[in-house]
Scaffold this active site. Structure first.
Site, PDB file in Angstrom:
ATOM      1  N   GLY A 110     -33.097 -23.057  14.113  1.00  0.00           N
ATOM      2  CA  GLY A 110     -32.369 -21.811  13.937  1.00  0.00           C
ATOM      3  C   GLY A 110     -33.346 -20.656  13.976  1.00  0.00           C
ATOM      4  O   GLY A 110     -34.553 -20.844  13.754  1.00  0.00           O
ATOM      5  N   GLN A 136     -36.330 -12.241  12.088  1.00  0.00           N
ATOM      6  CA  GLN A 136     -37.566 -13.017  12.260  1.00  0.00           C
ATOM      7  C   GLN A 136     -38.332 -12.625  13.524  1.00  0.00           C
ATOM      8  O   GLN A 136     -39.480 -13.020  13.699  1.00  0.00           O
ATOM      9  CB  GLN A 136     -37.254 -14.521  12.312  1.00  0.00           C
ATOM     10  CG  GLN A 136     -36.745 -15.075  10.998  1.00  0.00           C
ATOM     11  CD  GLN A 136     -36.479 -16.562  11.097  1.00  0.00           C
ATOM     12  OE1 GLN A 136     -35.413 -16.967  11.534  1.00  0.00           O
ATOM     13  NE2 GLN A 136     -37.459 -17.377  10.727  1.00  0.00           N
ATOM     14  N   LEU A 155     -39.683 -20.889   9.828  1.00  0.00           N
ATOM     15  CA  LEU A 155     -40.674 -20.465  10.826  1.00  0.00           C
ATOM     16  C   LEU A 155     -41.433 -19.224  10.355  1.00  0.00           C
ATOM     17  O   LEU A 155     -42.551 -18.979  10.810  1.00  0.00           O
ATOM     18  CB  LEU A 155     -39.979 -20.172  12.166  1.00  0.00           C
ATOM     19  CG  LEU A 155     -39.343 -21.381  12.868  1.00  0.00           C
ATOM     20  CD1 LEU A 155     -38.432 -20.919  13.999  1.00  0.00           C
ATOM     21  CD2 LEU A 155     -40.415 -22.326  13.397  1.00  0.00           C
ATOM     22  N   GLU A 158     -29.811 -19.125   7.773  1.00  0.00           N
ATOM     23  CA  GLU A 158     -29.856 -17.990   8.721  1.00  0.00           C
ATOM     24  C   GLU A 158     -29.125 -16.765   8.168  1.00  0.00           C
ATOM     25  O   GLU A 158     -29.601 -15.638   8.313  1.00  0.00           O
ATOM     26  CB  GLU A 158     -29.243 -18.380  10.069  1.00  0.00           C
ATOM     27  CG  GLU A 158     -29.904 -19.540  10.790  1.00  0.00           C
ATOM     28  CD  GLU A 158     -31.414 -19.493  10.810  1.00  0.00           C
ATOM     29  OE1 GLU A 158     -31.996 -18.389  10.851  1.00  0.00           O
ATOM     30  OE2 GLU A 158     -32.024 -20.568  10.746  1.00  0.00           O
ATOM     31  N   HIS A 217     -31.272 -14.944   5.916  1.00  0.00           N
ATOM     32  CA  HIS A 217     -32.259 -14.115   6.621  1.00  0.00           C
ATOM     33  C   HIS A 217     -31.683 -12.734   6.952  1.00  0.00           C
ATOM     34  O   HIS A 217     -32.390 -11.729   6.915  1.00  0.00           O
ATOM     35  CB  HIS A 217     -32.672 -14.772   7.946  1.00  0.00           C
ATOM     36  CG  HIS A 217     -33.855 -15.698   7.841  1.00  0.00           C
ATOM     37  ND1 HIS A 217     -35.088 -15.289   7.380  1.00  0.00           N
ATOM     38  CD2 HIS A 217     -34.000 -17.001   8.180  1.00  0.00           C
ATOM     39  CE1 HIS A 217     -35.936 -16.321   7.431  1.00  0.00           C
ATOM     40  NE2 HIS A 217     -35.297 -17.373   7.904  1.00  0.00           N
TER      41      HIS A 217
END
Ligand code: NI
Length: 178
Positions: A46, A51, A108, A150, A153
């Site tokens: 994802g 990001q 990540l 996600e 985020h």
């Protein structure tokens, strides 16, 4: 198509709230395709727009159920199902299961750390697809976990905020990153 640079902590952009998307133009289609490429290249399961330093409510998710399940009843490696790709814009969790489950997550944007996080086992999400059409998605298990990661985020929330414990992964500890 092009790869975009993934930003990592302590970049303050990761802590900001993303804005809703209102224009479904060619530029957005290029951004979505770049995000899919960047997620696959990482590799990750994802990727949310913040990001890659873009504060818009957009995330891509790609996961094959079975990828992270150790064994089936016969003790054999579970055969992964085909990968499912999701593009979600302005997503909102509209329903969540009572049941919550623990699982190990990585990100990540937080290299070298994993942690145990409690998530809803199943959720319903209202979102727009890449062309601006409203969609309602019912997801459970690992895909539901990735969706929640996600959507966090997009609100500036990272898994380390929610984890009951975080640690540096040992060599044998592999977890999908998103
Ligand atoms: Ni992440």
């Amino acid at each position: 198509m092009a790869l975009r640079e993934i930003i990592t902590l302590p970049d303050p952009v990761l802590r900001r709230k993303a804005k809703p998307i209102t224009k479904f133009d060619r530029e957005l289609q290029i951004l979505i395709d770049d995000m899919i490429d960047t997620m696959r290249d990482a590799p990750g399961v994802g990727l949310a727009a913040p990001q890659i330093n873009i504060l818009q409510q957009l995330a891509v998710i790609e996961y094959a159920e079975g990828e992270n399940e150790d064994e089936d009843e016969e003790g054999a490696e579970a055969e992964p199902k085909p990968k499912k790709l999701f593009v979600i814009i302005n997503p909102e969790i509209v329903k969540a299961s009572e049941e919550k489950i623990m699982g190990i997550e990585g990100c990540l944007s937080i290299p070298g750390l994993i942690g145990e996080v409690e998530r809803y086992e199943a959720i319903q999400v209202k979102a727009l697809n890449r062309y601006g059409k409203p969609v309602k998605l019912k997801v459970d298990g690992w895909i539901a976990r990735i969706f929640q990661h996600e959507i966090d985020h997009l609100n500036g929330v990272l898994f380390t905020d929610l984890a009951t414990e975080v640690w540096k992964p040992k060599d044998e500890e592999e977890t999908p990153l998103d």
